[in-house]
Design a protein around this motif. Structure first.
Motif, PDB file in Angstrom:
ATOM      1  N   LEU A 201      -5.554   8.287  -3.113  1.00 44.26           N
ATOM      2  CA  LEU A 201      -6.355   7.493  -4.038  1.00 44.26           C
ATOM      3  C   LEU A 201      -5.697   6.146  -4.328  1.00 44.26           C
ATOM      4  O   LEU A 201      -6.337   5.094  -4.288  1.00 44.26           O
ATOM      5  CB  LEU A 201      -6.567   8.269  -5.343  1.00 44.26           C
ATOM      6  CG  LEU A 201      -7.315   7.572  -6.468  1.00 44.26           C
ATOM      7  CD1 LEU A 201      -8.754   7.278  -6.058  1.00 44.26           C
ATOM      8  CD2 LEU A 201      -7.295   8.441  -7.721  1.00 44.26           C
ATOM      9  N   PHE A 202      -4.402   6.165  -4.593  1.00 42.71           N
ATOM     10  CA  PHE A 202      -3.695   4.925  -4.898  1.00 42.71           C
ATOM     11  C   PHE A 202      -3.551   4.051  -3.655  1.00 42.71           C
ATOM     12  O   PHE A 202      -3.599   2.830  -3.746  1.00 42.71           O
ATOM     13  CB  PHE A 202      -2.341   5.221  -5.542  1.00 42.71           C
ATOM     14  CG  PHE A 202      -2.408   5.326  -7.041  1.00 42.71           C
ATOM     15  CD1 PHE A 202      -1.672   4.470  -7.844  1.00 42.71           C
ATOM     16  CD2 PHE A 202      -3.215   6.267  -7.665  1.00 42.71           C
ATOM     17  CE1 PHE A 202      -1.743   4.544  -9.229  1.00 42.71           C
ATOM     18  CE2 PHE A 202      -3.291   6.359  -9.032  1.00 42.71           C
ATOM     19  CZ  PHE A 202      -2.556   5.493  -9.826  1.00 42.71           C
ATOM     20  N   SER A 203      -3.379   4.659  -2.486  1.00 43.18           N
ATOM     21  CA  SER A 203      -3.297   3.842  -1.278  1.00 43.18           C
ATOM     22  C   SER A 203      -4.647   3.190  -0.981  1.00 43.18           C
ATOM     23  O   SER A 203      -4.699   2.021  -0.591  1.00 43.18           O
ATOM     24  CB  SER A 203      -2.792   4.651  -0.082  1.00 43.18           C
ATOM     25  OG  SER A 203      -3.702   5.672   0.261  1.00 43.18           O
ATOM     26  N   LEU A 204      -5.750   3.926  -1.187  1.00 43.12           N
ATOM     27  CA  LEU A 204      -7.072   3.314  -1.008  1.00 43.12           C
ATOM     28  C   LEU A 204      -7.309   2.199  -2.024  1.00 43.12           C
ATOM     29  O   LEU A 204      -7.916   1.175  -1.696  1.00 43.12           O
ATOM     30  CB  LEU A 204      -8.170   4.373  -1.141  1.00 43.12           C
ATOM     31  CG  LEU A 204      -8.367   5.293   0.053  1.00 43.12           C
ATOM     32  CD1 LEU A 204      -9.436   6.339  -0.259  1.00 43.12           C
ATOM     33  CD2 LEU A 204      -8.728   4.517   1.293  1.00 43.12           C
ATOM     34  N   SER A 205      -6.826   2.388  -3.238  1.00 39.27           N
ATOM     35  CA  SER A 205      -6.922   1.322  -4.241  1.00 39.27           C
ATOM     36  C   SER A 205      -6.122   0.104  -3.784  1.00 39.27           C
ATOM     37  O   SER A 205      -6.516  -1.038  -4.039  1.00 39.27           O
ATOM     38  CB  SER A 205      -6.417   1.816  -5.596  1.00 39.27           C
ATOM     39  OG  SER A 205      -7.248   2.856  -6.070  1.00 39.27           O
TER      40      SER A 205
ATOM     41  N   ILE B 294       0.844  -1.202   0.000  1.00 42.33           N
ATOM     42  CA  ILE B 294       0.000   0.000   0.000  1.00 42.33           C
ATOM     43  C   ILE B 294       0.875   1.247   0.000  1.00 42.33           C
ATOM     44  O   ILE B 294       0.564   2.235  -0.679  1.00 42.33           O
ATOM     45  CB  ILE B 294      -0.985  -0.038   1.184  1.00 42.33           C
ATOM     46  CG1 ILE B 294      -2.009  -1.159   0.954  1.00 42.33           C
ATOM     47  CG2 ILE B 294      -1.682   1.302   1.369  1.00 42.33           C
ATOM     48  CD1 ILE B 294      -2.884  -1.479   2.143  1.00 42.33           C
ATOM     49  N   THR B 295       1.998   1.207   0.702  1.00 41.58           N
ATOM     50  CA  THR B 295       2.940   2.331   0.691  1.00 41.58           C
ATOM     51  C   THR B 295       3.504   2.544  -0.707  1.00 41.58           C
ATOM     52  O   THR B 295       3.583   3.681  -1.192  1.00 41.58           O
ATOM     53  CB  THR B 295       4.082   2.094   1.707  1.00 41.58           C
ATOM     54  OG1 THR B 295       3.512   1.933   3.007  1.00 41.58           O
ATOM     55  CG2 THR B 295       5.067   3.247   1.715  1.00 41.58           C
ATOM     56  N   HIS B 296       3.879   1.460  -1.375  1.00 40.27           N
ATOM     57  CA  HIS B 296       4.360   1.565  -2.767  1.00 40.27           C
ATOM     58  C   HIS B 296       3.273   2.160  -3.661  1.00 40.27           C
ATOM     59  O   HIS B 296       3.551   2.959  -4.548  1.00 40.27           O
ATOM     60  CB  HIS B 296       4.787   0.191  -3.304  1.00 40.27           C
ATOM     61  CG  HIS B 296       6.125  -0.246  -2.827  1.00 40.27           C
ATOM     62  ND1 HIS B 296       7.266  -0.049  -3.557  1.00 40.27           N
ATOM     63  CD2 HIS B 296       6.506  -0.864  -1.697  1.00 40.27           C
ATOM     64  CE1 HIS B 296       8.299  -0.530  -2.898  1.00 40.27           C
ATOM     65  NE2 HIS B 296       7.860  -1.034  -1.757  1.00 40.27           N
TER      66      HIS B 296
END
Length: 149
Positions: A121-125, A81-83
């Protein structure tokens, strides 16, 4: 391949749904949005063009899965998720800086907020994808257990 395609659809749907909420929050019924210089008049009404928008979200979803999720498969979920957040930060930074070069009157506060949104947004994805993987694995385990065989 089926799993990748399904994840692509799930990530794309997640990106679209969350980004729709973000853009709705930004516009908030106001015509004086920071996005005003980026909105096109299409057929007499304002709005982004649908076909290019679909391509953008498909490419974002593919980038997420290929560069962030697939390459970190052996890492813990938090690291993945960090990545994902870092990829979102990078992609949205490039996009927003390009917009700022093209439209110098854009409010820098909006640009910074949207870059932060990209990371979020990307971390939620990443969270949604992790939940999907966990659900898929538990369902697969349930279906292949001796009681169901």
């Amino acid at each position: 391949m089926r799993s990748f395609s399904l994840k692509l659809i799930i990530v794309m749907a997640t990106l679209i749904a969350l980004d729709f909420l973000w853009l709705t929050f930004l516009f908030d019924g106001s015509k004086l949005s920071p996005l005003s210089p980026l909105i096109r008049i299409n057929g007499g009404s304002e709005g982004a063009l649908l076909p290019p928008s679909i391509v953008v979200y498909a490419l974002l979803a593919w980038s997420f899965l290929y560069f962030s999720w697939r390459t970190t498969i052996r890492q813990k979920t938090v690291q993945r998720i960090t990545h994902s957040a870092l990829l979102g930060l990078g992609l949205f930074s490039v996009y927003e800086c390009t917009n700022y070069i093209s439209f110098p009157n854009l409010d820098v506060r909006f640009l910074v907020a949207d870059v932060i949104w990209g990371a979020f947004l990307f971390s939620l994805s990443g969270v949604v994808t992790a939940l999907f993987e966990r659900f898929s694995q538990s369902e697969e385990t349930l279906l292949t257990s001796p009681e169901h065989g």
